[in-house]
Design a protein around this motif. Sequence first.
Motif, PDB file in Angstrom:
ATOM      1  N   GLY A   1      -9.057  -6.199  -7.962  1.00  0.00           N
ATOM      2  CA  GLY A   1      -8.282  -5.255  -7.628  1.00  0.00           C
ATOM      3  C   GLY A   1      -8.657  -4.890  -6.295  1.00  0.00           C
ATOM      4  O   GLY A   1      -7.424  -4.191  -5.452  1.00  0.00           O
ATOM      5  N   SER A   2      -9.971  -4.600  -5.869  1.00  0.00           N
ATOM      6  CA  SER A   2     -10.219  -4.391  -4.336  1.00  0.00           C
ATOM      7  C   SER A   2      -9.539  -5.400  -3.388  1.00  0.00           C
ATOM      8  O   SER A   2      -9.034  -4.923  -2.296  1.00  0.00           O
ATOM      9  CB  SER A   2     -11.569  -4.258  -4.138  1.00  0.00           C
ATOM     10  N   CYS A   3      -9.712  -6.519  -3.802  1.00  0.00           N
ATOM     11  CA  CYS A   3      -9.144  -7.691  -2.809  1.00  0.00           C
ATOM     12  C   CYS A   3      -7.418  -7.385  -2.647  1.00  0.00           C
ATOM     13  O   CYS A   3      -7.010  -7.481  -1.607  1.00  0.00           O
ATOM     14  CB  CYS A   3      -9.290  -8.996  -3.502  1.00  0.00           C
ATOM     15  N   HIS A   4      -6.917  -7.280  -3.875  1.00  0.00           N
ATOM     16  CA  HIS A   4      -5.541  -6.936  -3.980  1.00  0.00           C
ATOM     17  C   HIS A   4      -5.061  -5.631  -2.973  1.00  0.00           C
ATOM     18  O   HIS A   4      -4.154  -6.071  -2.299  1.00  0.00           O
ATOM     19  CB  HIS A   4      -4.949  -6.866  -5.485  1.00  0.00           C
ATOM     20  N   ALA A   5      -5.743  -4.684  -3.368  1.00  0.00           N
ATOM     21  CA  ALA A   5      -5.607  -3.517  -2.596  1.00  0.00           C
ATOM     22  C   ALA A   5      -5.666  -3.663  -1.154  1.00  0.00           C
ATOM     23  O   ALA A   5      -4.879  -3.202  -0.302  1.00  0.00           O
ATOM     24  CB  ALA A   5      -6.590  -2.258  -3.077  1.00  0.00           C
ATOM     25  N   TRP A   6      -6.588  -4.291  -0.393  1.00  0.00           N
ATOM     26  CA  TRP A   6      -6.966  -4.796   0.712  1.00  0.00           C
ATOM     27  C   TRP A   6      -5.795  -5.564   1.477  1.00  0.00           C
ATOM     28  O   TRP A   6      -5.418  -5.266   2.458  1.00  0.00           O
ATOM     29  CB  TRP A   6      -8.314  -5.370   0.814  1.00  0.00           C
ATOM     30  N   LEU A   7      -5.413  -6.589   0.635  1.00  0.00           N
ATOM     31  CA  LEU A   7      -4.428  -7.375   1.102  1.00  0.00           C
ATOM     32  C   LEU A   7      -2.901  -6.730   1.248  1.00  0.00           C
ATOM     33  O   LEU A   7      -2.362  -6.738   2.292  1.00  0.00           O
ATOM     34  CB  LEU A   7      -4.172  -8.782   0.142  1.00  0.00           C
ATOM     35  N   GLN A   8      -2.916  -5.916   0.122  1.00  0.00           N
ATOM     36  CA  GLN A   8      -1.565  -4.993   0.241  1.00  0.00           C
ATOM     37  C   GLN A   8      -1.757  -3.945   1.457  1.00  0.00           C
ATOM     38  O   GLN A   8      -0.281  -3.723   1.732  1.00  0.00           O
ATOM     39  CB  GLN A   8      -1.312  -4.121  -1.062  1.00  0.00           C
TER      40      GLN A   8
END
Length: 283
Positions: free
Chosen positions: A84-91
Amino acid sequence: MSTPTSRRFTQLDVFTGRALYGNPLAVVHDAEGLSDERMAAFARWTNLSETTFLLPPTDPQADYRVRIFTPIGELPFAGHPTLGSCHAWLQAGGQPRGEQVVQQCEVGLVRVRRQVAGGVQRLAFAAPPRRRSGPLPEDVLARICAGLKIPRDAVLHHAWCDNGPGWAGVMLGSAANVLALHCDYAALGDVKLGVVAPHPAGHEAQFELRAFIGGGNFEDPVTGSLNAAVAQWLMEAGLAPRQYVAAQGTALGRAGRVHLSHDGTDVWVGGEVAGCIEGRVSL
């Protein structure tokens, strides 16, 4: 107390392509300047299983650093907060230095890769090594059986699955046995327990898994760290193929799906992430 700062905030659902059917995660971006106490207080306030805070890395190999808090304390590593953190960082516009994203957390560096299969995009992290493995002692098994209200011979296989949170794992005879469980948390004590068993042939998932948090007195909907360590255990022991799908959250009305695969070196733990809330928070 310092004046609150407006920070980007994201809330996501992890290990599902449909919001409301996975494991929710709150992510605070640009968390520099927040004290440990402020992070812990916000995590208690969200009352989610985990809340993460994104920070600049201190390791030159990492793309970002994450701190992971539950309502009762900080974790060195957890799976669904990693994806989830990776997804948020990429977004939010994050650009990895290399082909894979490298996340820094207390257990060290965790690699995350982007996958597309059948038109569906998933993120997957390389499972960190277990800090403890091998069979569970009989006194721990006795507490587990008391907590699950099952006889000792119902446990077919068992092992430590500790990659940071301290998981213990047991395997039962069937997914139906796993789904029928009602945990007595007082009897379980402080054991953090994963229970796994195979589904019959033809099911969408090969295994059903549940996570009971002794000491926290709750069941986690979908658990990346547990699935990571259970996959390492089962694959090494010849109890699971080198690629499979685990279902989790069924007993809670969720539909989590965790994709596990071994590439010859690492076990990769993957899943979809669905966005739920975007905005700003004053912290």
